[in-house]
Enzyme design. Structure first.
Site, PDB file in Angstrom:
ATOM      1  N   TYR A   1       0.815  -1.222   0.000  1.00 29.07           N
ATOM      2  CA  TYR A   1       0.000   0.000   0.000  1.00 29.07           C
ATOM      3  C   TYR A   1       0.850   1.274   0.000  1.00 29.07           C
ATOM      4  CZ  TYR A   1      -3.598  -3.298   1.505  1.00 29.07           C
ATOM      5  OH  TYR A   1      -4.468  -4.363   1.589  1.00 29.07           O
TER       6      TYR A   1
ATOM      7  N   HIS B   1      -4.653   6.044  -1.334  1.00 23.34           N
ATOM      8  CA  HIS B   1      -5.168   6.048   0.038  1.00 23.34           C
ATOM      9  C   HIS B   1      -4.072   6.381   1.041  1.00 23.34           C
ATOM     10  CE1 HIS B   1      -9.115   5.623   1.481  1.00 23.34           C
ATOM     11  NE2 HIS B   1      -9.157   4.363   1.808  1.00 23.34           N
TER      12      HIS B   1
ATOM     13  N   TYR C   1      -5.036  -0.156   9.782  1.00 27.32           N
ATOM     14  CA  TYR C   1      -5.669  -0.055   8.467  1.00 27.32           C
ATOM     15  C   TYR C   1      -6.668   1.099   8.525  1.00 27.32           C
ATOM     16  CZ  TYR C   1      -3.506  -4.430   6.934  1.00 27.32           C
ATOM     17  OH  TYR C   1      -2.598  -5.402   6.594  1.00 27.32           O
TER      18      TYR C   1
ATOM     19  N   ASN D   1      -9.797   1.760   7.806  1.00 31.00           N
ATOM     20  CA  ASN D   1     -11.174   1.729   8.310  1.00 31.00           C
ATOM     21  C   ASN D   1     -11.287   1.827   9.823  1.00 31.00           C
ATOM     22  OD1 ASN D   1     -11.684   1.364   5.624  1.00 31.00           O
ATOM     23  ND2 ASN D   1     -12.774  -0.574   5.838  1.00 31.00           N
TER      24      ASN D   1
ATOM     25  N   ASN E   1     -13.899   6.219   5.057  1.00 38.15           N
ATOM     26  CA  ASN E   1     -14.013   5.330   6.222  1.00 38.15           C
ATOM     27  C   ASN E   1     -13.072   5.710   7.358  1.00 38.15           C
ATOM     28  OD1 ASN E   1     -16.058   3.715   5.131  1.00 38.15           O
ATOM     29  ND2 ASN E   1     -14.592   2.431   4.038  1.00 38.15           N
TER      30      ASN E   1
END
Length: 217
Positions: free
Chosen positions: A15, A20, A90, A92, A138
């Site tokens: 990632y 993001h 993470y 969320n 989120n």
């Protein structure tokens, strides 16, 4: 005043360069980032600077913010420390980490600045925002749930909203080679905003100039 800067993202090499993770990419461009000693705490990586140390660091990195005598004015209500947090939960569940930090140090929601990617802004834009909607993010939703309010500051990096690709796939895809030079320009200018926000006794005064910035303008 703002005393917590929370950079939202996803941990893991897969990632690292995704849209993001714009906030984490931004964090790495800050001139004082190498002086931050991150330790595992509150389900995240946490670093702190004494406010006086922060002022000294940014005086060297951002001389344009200094007065004629080469000094930066320190507000009377300046916090003792500034905390820099990278939740490792993470995206969320980012609020889980932010909430723990704020609860432990008794930090109010209005002292928190959350740095994040923003689909509702086009590439090349960044924005300082106070409270308001969550735009389906989120990480922001988790932060609101943890703090019990949406009344916290946001520094938003536009990543655009594609019409022909699944949103989840898009935000977890890497910035392209063509996009990165633009993001580097955005990050450089946003660094000035971040420092101004952390030096301001009333960040709302910055909203007129920094509420929505287009680096291509």
């Amino acid at each position: 005043m703002i005393s917590v800067v929370a950079f939202l993202g996803n941990y893991g090499n897969e990632y690292k360069n995704t849209r993001h993770n714009a906030a984490w990419l931004f964090a790495g461009t800050l001139p004082f980032y190498s002086r931050l000693n991150f330790l595992s705490k509150f389900d995240g990586e946490l670093a702190s600077l004494d406010y006086s140390e922060f002022v000294n660091l940014v005086s060297n990195s951002y001389p344009e913010l200094c007065k004629d005598d080469g000094q930066i004015a320190v507000p009377k209500n300046a916090p003792a420390k500034i905390y820099f947090l990278k939740p490792q939960t993470y995206m969320n569940l980012s609020g889980q980490s932010i909430g723990q930090l704020c609860k432990f140090y008794k930090i109010k929601p209005e002292e928190v600045l959350v740095v994040h990617d923003e689909l509702e802004l086009k590439n090349g834009f960044f924005s300082l925002k106070w409270s308001g909607g969550l735009a389906g993010h989120n990480g922001l939703r988790s932060t609101k749930d943890a703090l019990g309010t949406a009344d916290f500051w946001r520094l938003r990096f536009g990543i655009g909203k594609p019409a022909d690709i699944n949103i989840a796939d898009y935000v977890l895809s890497n910035f392209t080679k063509d996009e990165m030079p633009l993001m580097e320009t955005v990050f450089k200018k946003a660094g000035v905003l971040l420092v101004k926000a952390l030096l301001s006794s009333d960040p709302s005064r910055l909203l007129t100039q920094w509420g929505k910035v287009n680096v291509n303008a």
